[in-house]
Design a protein around this motif. Sequence first.
Motif, PDB file in Angstrom:
ATOM      1  N   LEU A 181       0.797  -1.221   0.000  1.00 46.53           N
ATOM      2  CA  LEU A 181       0.000   0.000   0.000  1.00 46.53           C
ATOM      3  C   LEU A 181       0.832   1.274   0.000  1.00 46.53           C
ATOM      4  O   LEU A 181       0.282   2.364  -0.186  1.00 46.53           O
ATOM      5  CB  LEU A 181      -0.940   0.016   1.217  1.00 46.53           C
ATOM      6  CG  LEU A 181      -1.919  -1.156   1.332  1.00 46.53           C
ATOM      7  CD1 LEU A 181      -2.723  -1.036   2.616  1.00 46.53           C
ATOM      8  CD2 LEU A 181      -2.847  -1.219   0.128  1.00 46.53           C
ATOM      9  N   THR A 182       2.132   1.171   0.204  1.00 45.42           N
ATOM     10  CA  THR A 182       2.975   2.358   0.343  1.00 45.42           C
ATOM     11  C   THR A 182       4.191   2.259  -0.573  1.00 45.42           C
ATOM     12  O   THR A 182       4.828   1.204  -0.655  1.00 45.42           O
ATOM     13  CB  THR A 182       3.449   2.529   1.799  1.00 45.42           C
ATOM     14  OG1 THR A 182       2.316   2.531   2.666  1.00 45.42           O
ATOM     15  CG2 THR A 182       4.220   3.826   1.971  1.00 45.42           C
ATOM     16  N   ASN A 187       0.633   6.656  -0.367  1.00 52.39           N
ATOM     17  CA  ASN A 187       0.001   5.613   0.434  1.00 52.39           C
ATOM     18  C   ASN A 187      -1.450   5.443  -0.016  1.00 52.39           C
ATOM     19  O   ASN A 187      -2.140   6.422  -0.294  1.00 52.39           O
ATOM     20  CB  ASN A 187       0.048   5.965   1.928  1.00 52.39           C
ATOM     21  CG  ASN A 187      -0.671   4.930   2.786  1.00 52.39           C
ATOM     22  OD1 ASN A 187      -1.789   5.143   3.216  1.00 52.39           O
ATOM     23  ND2 ASN A 187      -0.010   3.811   3.022  1.00 52.39           N
ATOM     24  N   GLN A 188      -1.881   4.187  -0.068  1.00 50.20           N
ATOM     25  CA  GLN A 188      -3.259   3.870  -0.424  1.00 50.20           C
ATOM     26  C   GLN A 188      -4.031   3.567   0.849  1.00 50.20           C
ATOM     27  O   GLN A 188      -3.791   2.562   1.522  1.00 50.20           O
ATOM     28  CB  GLN A 188      -3.307   2.674  -1.375  1.00 50.20           C
ATOM     29  CG  GLN A 188      -4.703   2.306  -1.821  1.00 50.20           C
ATOM     30  CD  GLN A 188      -4.708   1.167  -2.825  1.00 50.20           C
ATOM     31  OE1 GLN A 188      -3.669   0.778  -3.337  1.00 50.20           O
ATOM     32  NE2 GLN A 188      -5.886   0.630  -3.103  1.00 50.20           N
ATOM     33  N   ILE A 189      -4.970   4.441   1.183  1.00 51.20           N
ATOM     34  CA  ILE A 189      -5.743   4.281   2.412  1.00 51.20           C
ATOM     35  C   ILE A 189      -6.804   3.199   2.236  1.00 51.20           C
ATOM     36  O   ILE A 189      -7.030   2.379   3.128  1.00 51.20           O
ATOM     37  CB  ILE A 189      -6.397   5.623   2.806  1.00 51.20           C
ATOM     38  CG1 ILE A 189      -5.317   6.682   3.046  1.00 51.20           C
ATOM     39  CG2 ILE A 189      -7.261   5.448   4.044  1.00 51.20           C
ATOM     40  CD1 ILE A 189      -5.883   8.060   3.353  1.00 51.20           C
ATOM     41  N   PHE A 222      -6.276   7.744  -1.946  1.00 52.28           N
ATOM     42  CA  PHE A 222      -4.819   7.783  -1.904  1.00 52.28           C
ATOM     43  C   PHE A 222      -4.374   9.136  -1.352  1.00 52.28           C
ATOM     44  O   PHE A 222      -5.065  10.142  -1.514  1.00 52.28           O
ATOM     45  CB  PHE A 222      -4.221   7.618  -3.315  1.00 52.28           C
ATOM     46  CG  PHE A 222      -4.676   6.398  -4.047  1.00 52.28           C
ATOM     47  CD1 PHE A 222      -3.875   5.277  -4.109  1.00 52.28           C
ATOM     48  CD2 PHE A 222      -5.915   6.362  -4.696  1.00 52.28           C
ATOM     49  CE1 PHE A 222      -4.283   4.153  -4.803  1.00 52.28           C
ATOM     50  CE2 PHE A 222      -6.332   5.248  -5.383  1.00 52.28           C
ATOM     51  CZ  PHE A 222      -5.524   4.134  -5.441  1.00 52.28           C
ATOM     52  N   TRP A 223      -3.219   9.134  -0.708  1.00 52.59           N
ATOM     53  CA  TRP A 223      -2.591  10.414  -0.359  1.00 52.59           C
ATOM     54  C   TRP A 223      -1.130  10.374  -0.766  1.00 52.59           C
ATOM     55  O   TRP A 223      -0.521   9.310  -0.873  1.00 52.59           O
ATOM     56  CB  TRP A 223      -2.746  10.755   1.124  1.00 52.59           C
ATOM     57  CG  TRP A 223      -2.061   9.828   2.093  1.00 52.59           C
ATOM     58  CD1 TRP A 223      -2.612   8.790   2.767  1.00 52.59           C
ATOM     59  CD2 TRP A 223      -0.679   9.868   2.488  1.00 52.59           C
ATOM     60  NE1 TRP A 223      -1.691   8.170   3.561  1.00 52.59           N
ATOM     61  CE2 TRP A 223      -0.485   8.817   3.417  1.00 52.59           C
ATOM     62  CE3 TRP A 223       0.412  10.671   2.164  1.00 52.59           C
ATOM     63  CZ2 TRP A 223       0.744   8.555   4.007  1.00 52.59           C
ATOM     64  CZ3 TRP A 223       1.643  10.414   2.750  1.00 52.59           C
ATOM     65  CH2 TRP A 223       1.801   9.366   3.660  1.00 52.59           C
ATOM     66  N   ASP A 224      -0.590  11.564  -1.007  1.00 54.96           N
ATOM     67  CA  ASP A 224       0.773  11.676  -1.508  1.00 54.96           C
ATOM     68  C   ASP A 224       1.400  12.945  -0.960  1.00 54.96           C
ATOM     69  O   ASP A 224       0.771  14.007  -0.980  1.00 54.96           O
ATOM     70  CB  ASP A 224       0.768  11.705  -3.040  1.00 54.96           C
ATOM     71  CG  ASP A 224       2.154  11.933  -3.623  1.00 54.96           C
ATOM     72  OD1 ASP A 224       2.536  13.111  -3.778  1.00 54.96           O
ATOM     73  OD2 ASP A 224       2.841  10.954  -3.918  1.00 54.96           O
ATOM     74  N   VAL A 225       2.628  12.833  -0.483  1.00 57.50           N
ATOM     75  CA  VAL A 225       3.386  14.001  -0.062  1.00 57.50           C
ATOM     76  C   VAL A 225       4.702  14.003  -0.832  1.00 57.50           C
ATOM     77  O   VAL A 225       5.347  12.960  -0.997  1.00 57.50           O
ATOM     78  CB  VAL A 225       3.644  14.001   1.466  1.00 57.50           C
ATOM     79  CG1 VAL A 225       4.433  12.776   1.905  1.00 57.50           C
ATOM     80  CG2 VAL A 225       4.349  15.290   1.893  1.00 57.50           C
ATOM     81  N   VAL A 227      -4.521  14.605  -1.783  1.00 57.44           N
ATOM     82  CA  VAL A 227      -5.474  13.531  -1.491  1.00 57.44           C
ATOM     83  C   VAL A 227      -6.308  13.321  -2.745  1.00 57.44           C
ATOM     84  O   VAL A 227      -6.883  14.275  -3.288  1.00 57.44           O
ATOM     85  CB  VAL A 227      -6.385  13.872  -0.292  1.00 57.44           C
ATOM     86  CG1 VAL A 227      -7.394  12.741  -0.083  1.00 57.44           C
ATOM     87  CG2 VAL A 227      -5.557  14.074   0.958  1.00 57.44           C
ATOM     88  N   SER A 228      -6.366  12.082  -3.226  1.00 61.14           N
ATOM     89  CA  SER A 228      -7.100  11.806  -4.456  1.00 61.14           C
ATOM     90  C   SER A 228      -8.041  10.619  -4.243  1.00 61.14           C
ATOM     91  O   SER A 228      -7.795   9.726  -3.418  1.00 61.14           O
ATOM     92  CB  SER A 228      -6.148  11.491  -5.617  1.00 61.14           C
ATOM     93  OG  SER A 228      -5.300  10.419  -5.289  1.00 61.14           O
ATOM     94  N   VAL A 229      -9.124  10.633  -5.015  1.00 64.09           N
ATOM     95  CA  VAL A 229     -10.163   9.608  -4.926  1.00 64.09           C
ATOM     96  C   VAL A 229     -10.443   9.091  -6.329  1.00 64.09           C
ATOM     97  O   VAL A 229     -10.586   9.868  -7.279  1.00 64.09           O
ATOM     98  CB  VAL A 229     -11.464  10.160  -4.300  1.00 64.09           C
ATOM     99  CG1 VAL A 229     -12.521   9.052  -4.228  1.00 64.09           C
ATOM    100  CG2 VAL A 229     -11.188  10.717  -2.920  1.00 64.09           C
ATOM    101  N   GLU A 230     -10.496   7.765  -6.477  1.00 66.74           N
ATOM    102  CA  GLU A 230     -10.864   7.145  -7.739  1.00 66.74           C
ATOM    103  C   GLU A 230     -11.917   6.081  -7.468  1.00 66.74           C
ATOM    104  O   GLU A 230     -11.670   5.122  -6.739  1.00 66.74           O
ATOM    105  CB  GLU A 230      -9.647   6.512  -8.421  1.00 66.74           C
ATOM    106  CG  GLU A 230      -9.961   5.833  -9.745  1.00 66.74           C
ATOM    107  CD  GLU A 230      -8.738   5.264 -10.429  1.00 66.74           C
ATOM    108  OE1 GLU A 230      -8.904   4.267 -11.144  1.00 66.74           O
ATOM    109  OE2 GLU A 230      -7.659   5.809 -10.222  1.00 66.74           O
ATOM    110  N   TYR A 231     -13.110   6.266  -8.039  1.00 67.70           N
ATOM    111  CA  TYR A 231     -14.220   5.334  -7.779  1.00 67.70           C
ATOM    112  C   TYR A 231     -14.209   4.174  -8.759  1.00 67.70           C
ATOM    113  O   TYR A 231     -13.797   4.311  -9.877  1.00 67.70           O
ATOM    114  CB  TYR A 231     -15.550   6.099  -7.880  1.00 67.70           C
ATOM    115  CG  TYR A 231     -15.699   7.173  -6.849  1.00 67.70           C
ATOM    116  CD1 TYR A 231     -16.112   6.868  -5.546  1.00 67.70           C
ATOM    117  CD2 TYR A 231     -15.418   8.494  -7.162  1.00 67.70           C
ATOM    118  CE1 TYR A 231     -16.255   7.858  -4.597  1.00 67.70           C
ATOM    119  CE2 TYR A 231     -15.553   9.498  -6.218  1.00 67.70           C
ATOM    120  CZ  TYR A 231     -15.966   9.178  -4.934  1.00 67.70           C
ATOM    121  OH  TYR A 231     -16.088  10.148  -3.997  1.00 67.70           O
TER     122      TYR A 231
END
Length: 484
Positions: free
Chosen positions: A416-417, A451-453, A458-461, A480-484
């Motif tokens: 996940l990371t 990282n995939q929550i 997902f979040w990314d720094v 922070v991104s969202v994909e349905y």
Amino acid sequence: MGMASCKYLKLEGIILILSSIIVKNAFSANVEISPTASVELTYSDNINLDSTNENSGFVSTWSAGVITESIGNNGELLFGYDVYQTFNLQDSSENKLFNELSLFANRKIYKDSVELETNATITNIARSIQDNANPDIISGNTIETRSIDAEISYQNNPRGYFDIYGSIYGSATSNEDGIGDYYAIESNVVFQNGLSEKGYFWLTDYSYEKNISANTKESYYNYEIDQEVGIQTVYGVSPLIHAYYEGYTTGNQDKVVESGSWGPGVRYYLHRRSYVELGYEFSINDRDFWRWAVSLNPNPRTFLAFDYTRKFYGDSYDFTLININKRMTNTISYREELEGFERQFFVVGENIEEFQLVKELSMNSSFITRRTTFSFDLRAQERLILSDSDNVGSDNVGDSKLYGSKLAILHNISNLTSLSASFQFDIDKFDSEPTESLINYYRIFDVSLENQISNSIFWDVSLRHANSSIYKENRANFTVSVEY
């Protein structure tokens, strides 16, 4: 409305009709649609990428889009669209809206012999390589460029005695600033022996390209005719006759530069997939020369091809090397081609409508382990303006030499990371005035942790340090991104 304008509208209409036919048929297959959204906060200590007046600040970027995939019904459709809205928290007048679109669709019809294909893109490119060659929507130093194209092609059964391939291609490109808008029409016909022909080999390859300026209504064209015929053997010597002819127009529409050659040759087959070739060419309007080529394909994982000839601009080379093994892939290529209306490499003062001679060497290597992937890219490109009174290589506004390299590492810490890092180094040398040359360099280091929550979140720094001859910047992003 003038005749020229009608002609452009007709071309766009044909492209749109072909595109709609392909998309309509592709959508009758199984379709997967995935909406996406993201929020990004960026801090920069030089938010406008200014060389003297460095101001720090925050920019928030909100985006929404959709990804569509359809495979089946003897066709394929891939579609992606994103809209980005930036909010400059220091100066609201700098808030901007950006679009990105990619569309690819194809469909095979009539016993798989005829294929329709279309592409459409909306992207943002650097406004000027003099100011900043790296496009960046955070600083707003970009322009939007839009293009659409369609192609219809035909190929008969290449396993027979005759193999015929033909295609007709049309495209339209427009830019936000109106510089370099154009229409293009291309055609290609290839006639060669099929796999069932064991006694002889032959090839006739004809290509034609015409670019039409949407601004000045001027048109530029170039063409190539490559022919050969010989006796085919599985092993040993194969005699042949080769002929080549080419031409292109310059900024003076009454002037056409042409050249060609012909002569005997011999091809020695090491086996059916590998040979070396040597020929002597009698030039039509240049000096005679020896032409030679090598093609090696000892196994499905290795391919090497190299040839030398002469064209209107002098010595011409072409090279390709591909090697694939269990963990590493290496690709090296060298090409020499004519290009026109290249907005991405535009230099203020050049005539973007004229053809440029492009010489490009590129290399890519990747190495994959169980958790880590290493990749290295290297390129060197020379672009030479072909003007009316030009000896190719003389100093013209727009002549450029572009060198670049990038080393990237991706490490999967867990399922996940992942952690990634890259270093990019570029040097751009170009003539911005008849008697003046500029040299810009860029050193950019990026590091990112993703990282995939959950299945869709997902979040990314990420951190970036840029040190160039034009500006210096340190940047931090959180997304922070969202994909349905």
